[in-house]
Design a protein around this motif. Sequence first.
Motif, PDB file in Angstrom:
ATOM      1  N   LEU A  61      55.219 -52.431 -49.280  1.00 19.98           N
ATOM      2  CA  LEU A  61      54.353 -53.438 -48.622  1.00 19.98           C
ATOM      3  C   LEU A  61      54.823 -54.823 -48.417  1.00 19.98           C
ATOM      4  CD1 LEU A  61      50.697 -51.941 -49.922  1.00 19.98           C
ATOM      5  CD2 LEU A  61      52.110 -51.201 -48.019  1.00 19.98           C
ATOM      6  N   ILE A  62      54.702 -55.281 -47.380  1.00 14.88           N
ATOM      7  CA  ILE A  62      54.997 -56.903 -47.364  1.00 14.88           C
ATOM      8  C   ILE A  62      54.284 -57.487 -46.729  1.00 14.88           C
ATOM      9  CG2 ILE A  62      56.914 -58.470 -46.291  1.00 14.88           C
ATOM     10  CD1 ILE A  62      59.028 -56.478 -46.872  1.00 14.88           C
ATOM     11  N   PRO A  63      53.277 -58.404 -47.479  1.00 13.15           N
ATOM     12  CA  PRO A  63      52.450 -59.218 -46.809  1.00 13.15           C
ATOM     13  C   PRO A  63      52.926 -60.590 -46.024  1.00 13.15           C
ATOM     14  CG  PRO A  63      52.375 -59.732 -49.292  1.00 13.15           C
ATOM     15  CD  PRO A  63      53.526 -58.684 -48.968  1.00 13.15           C
ATOM     16  N   VAL A  64      52.309 -60.745 -45.043  1.00 15.78           N
ATOM     17  CA  VAL A  64      52.650 -62.000 -44.139  1.00 15.78           C
ATOM     18  C   VAL A  64      52.679 -63.147 -45.205  1.00 15.78           C
ATOM     19  CG1 VAL A  64      52.157 -63.502 -42.248  1.00 15.78           C
ATOM     20  CG2 VAL A  64      52.059 -60.899 -42.281  1.00 15.78           C
ATOM     21  N   PRO A  65      53.587 -63.761 -45.204  1.00 16.83           N
ATOM     22  CA  PRO A  65      53.732 -65.106 -46.101  1.00 16.83           C
ATOM     23  C   PRO A  65      53.157 -66.236 -45.661  1.00 16.83           C
ATOM     24  CG  PRO A  65      56.117 -64.492 -45.177  1.00 16.83           C
ATOM     25  CD  PRO A  65      55.229 -63.561 -44.698  1.00 16.83           C
ATOM     26  N   LEU A  66      52.771 -67.027 -46.411  1.00 14.41           N
ATOM     27  CA  LEU A  66      52.194 -68.379 -45.781  1.00 14.41           C
ATOM     28  C   LEU A  66      53.293 -69.539 -46.301  1.00 14.41           C
ATOM     29  CD1 LEU A  66      48.438 -68.848 -46.865  1.00 14.41           C
ATOM     30  CD2 LEU A  66      49.695 -68.174 -44.676  1.00 14.41           C
ATOM     31  N   MET A 103      48.450 -61.478 -49.283  1.00 16.80           N
ATOM     32  CA  MET A 103      48.820 -61.340 -50.473  1.00 16.80           C
ATOM     33  C   MET A 103      47.593 -60.674 -51.217  1.00 16.80           C
ATOM     34  SD  MET A 103      51.278 -60.582 -52.523  1.00 16.80           S
ATOM     35  CE  MET A 103      51.009 -59.925 -54.123  1.00 16.80           C
ATOM     36  N   GLU A 104      46.551 -61.076 -51.353  1.00 16.79           N
ATOM     37  CA  GLU A 104      45.328 -60.712 -52.045  1.00 16.79           C
ATOM     38  C   GLU A 104      45.166 -59.474 -51.414  1.00 16.79           C
ATOM     39  OE1 GLU A 104      43.570 -61.890 -54.492  1.00 16.79           O
ATOM     40  OE2 GLU A 104      45.204 -63.279 -54.519  1.00 16.79           O
ATOM     41  N   VAL A 141      58.854 -49.925 -44.072  1.00 14.21           N
ATOM     42  CA  VAL A 141      58.109 -50.927 -44.556  1.00 14.21           C
ATOM     43  C   VAL A 141      56.712 -51.294 -43.814  1.00 14.21           C
ATOM     44  CG1 VAL A 141      58.212 -53.581 -45.123  1.00 14.21           C
ATOM     45  CG2 VAL A 141      60.345 -52.041 -45.159  1.00 14.21           C
ATOM     46  N   THR A 142      55.793 -51.701 -44.570  1.00 10.91           N
ATOM     47  CA  THR A 142      54.652 -51.898 -43.889  1.00 10.91           C
ATOM     48  C   THR A 142      54.086 -53.366 -44.194  1.00 10.91           C
ATOM     49  OG1 THR A 142      53.719 -49.639 -43.975  1.00 10.91           O
ATOM     50  CG2 THR A 142      52.422 -51.268 -43.838  1.00 10.91           C
ATOM     51  N   ILE A 143      54.078 -54.094 -42.957  1.00  7.94           N
ATOM     52  CA  ILE A 143      53.573 -55.502 -43.060  1.00  7.94           C
ATOM     53  C   ILE A 143      51.850 -55.422 -43.079  1.00  7.94           C
ATOM     54  CG2 ILE A 143      53.644 -57.685 -41.774  1.00  7.94           C
ATOM     55  CD1 ILE A 143      55.966 -56.198 -40.025  1.00  7.94           C
ATOM     56  N   ILE A 144      51.429 -56.288 -44.222  1.00  8.44           N
ATOM     57  CA  ILE A 144      50.197 -56.398 -44.276  1.00  8.44           C
ATOM     58  C   ILE A 144      49.795 -57.976 -43.992  1.00  8.44           C
ATOM     59  CG2 ILE A 144      48.305 -56.258 -46.220  1.00  8.44           C
ATOM     60  CD1 ILE A 144      49.396 -53.817 -45.980  1.00  8.44           C
ATOM     61  N   ASP A 145      48.541 -57.720 -43.179  1.00 11.12           N
ATOM     62  CA  ASP A 145      48.084 -59.214 -42.623  1.00 11.12           C
ATOM     63  C   ASP A 145      46.503 -58.841 -42.480  1.00 11.12           C
ATOM     64  OD1 ASP A 145      47.876 -61.821 -42.218  1.00 11.12           O
ATOM     65  OD2 ASP A 145      48.817 -61.480 -40.323  1.00 11.12           O
ATOM     66  N   ASP A 146      45.775 -60.136 -42.612  1.00  7.75           N
ATOM     67  CA  ASP A 146      44.374 -59.953 -42.450  1.00  7.75           C
ATOM     68  C   ASP A 146      43.906 -59.512 -40.978  1.00  7.75           C
ATOM     69  OD1 ASP A 146      45.283 -62.521 -41.770  1.00  7.75           O
ATOM     70  OD2 ASP A 146      43.642 -63.395 -42.893  1.00  7.75           O
ATOM     71  N   TRP A 166      49.596 -52.764 -41.308  1.00  5.30           N
ATOM     72  CA  TRP A 166      48.340 -52.529 -41.586  1.00  5.30           C
ATOM     73  C   TRP A 166      47.503 -53.715 -41.570  1.00  5.30           C
ATOM     74  CZ3 TRP A 166      49.454 -49.063 -46.477  1.00  5.30           C
ATOM     75  CH2 TRP A 166      49.943 -47.926 -46.065  1.00  5.30           C
ATOM     76  N   VAL A 167      46.548 -53.995 -40.622  1.00  3.16           N
ATOM     77  CA  VAL A 167      45.553 -55.058 -40.947  1.00  3.16           C
ATOM     78  C   VAL A 167      44.309 -54.802 -40.605  1.00  3.16           C
ATOM     79  CG1 VAL A 167      47.655 -56.464 -39.462  1.00  3.16           C
ATOM     80  CG2 VAL A 167      45.506 -55.292 -38.224  1.00  3.16           C
ATOM     81  N   VAL A 168      43.312 -55.791 -41.341  1.00  3.75           N
ATOM     82  CA  VAL A 168      41.905 -55.365 -41.495  1.00  3.75           C
ATOM     83  C   VAL A 168      41.158 -55.263 -39.873  1.00  3.75           C
ATOM     84  CG1 VAL A 168      39.781 -56.004 -42.232  1.00  3.75           C
ATOM     85  CG2 VAL A 168      41.787 -56.293 -43.635  1.00  3.75           C
TER      86      VAL A 168
END
Length: 235
Positions: free
Chosen positions: A124-129, A143-144, A198-203, A229-231
């Motif tokens: 999982l890779i969260p979208v970085p800030l 990231m959370e 790889v799965t990108i994670i964002d809100d 995967w996004v909420v």
Amino acid sequence: MVNNWVDNIQSLLFPGFCLVCRRKTAGRRDLCPGCAAQLPHNDHPCRCCALPLPETSQPGSLCGRCQNSPRPYERVTAPCLYQGEIQRLHQAFKFNRKLAAGRLLSELLCDAIEASNLPRPDLLIPVPLHPSRIRQRGFNQAMELARIVSGRLDIPVDQFCIRRRKATAPQSELTKRERAGNIRGAFAMQKQLMAEHVTIIDDVMTTGLTIEEIAMLLRRHGARHIDAWVVARRP
Ligand SMILES: [Zn+2]
Ligand SMILES: [Zn+2]
């Protein structure tokens, strides 16, 4: 069995508290069944980019844009629409750092992944800030979310794989044309990618340009399967 007992005892000691109607809930989740049923669900998403389609569309349909131009990722999963109570919970999480709201949003995302039979990624890779934005906000909401999803679904997360090298203006404040230029080249790899899927994670996904930019970067660096995967999806 043991887990059930632990869950039962924990829910007696620490009952959940519905973050929508503010009543106690029977389980540990901070959402009651009545409010869960009322949330804006993304019931008719485009099979590729998760854009909400008309209710009459067949399951598995593609939106016009995905029919006409291929995306750099395979599929976006977005269980909710960015409106109503989801928008309220998200704002409480992102701008007021209400971590209970973030946990609940992550759980909704995990429920959707568990209910689907999509193949699980290696990473999982969260979208970085950008560091300046983290200093301002105090945390990276993607990231959370990724941390909670990683724990529940037992998939590793790497927050250092990609960095944001441009402090971009918030996409919501720009015109459509400015948005594409704003995000182009905004990310860079920090280390070698050791995963094929790889799965990108964002809100929240709005235009999808951020996820497309990261997906193209991951593909150039060897990822063979990329999804996100996004909420919530903004209609
Ligand atoms: Zn409720
Ligand atoms: Zn689409």
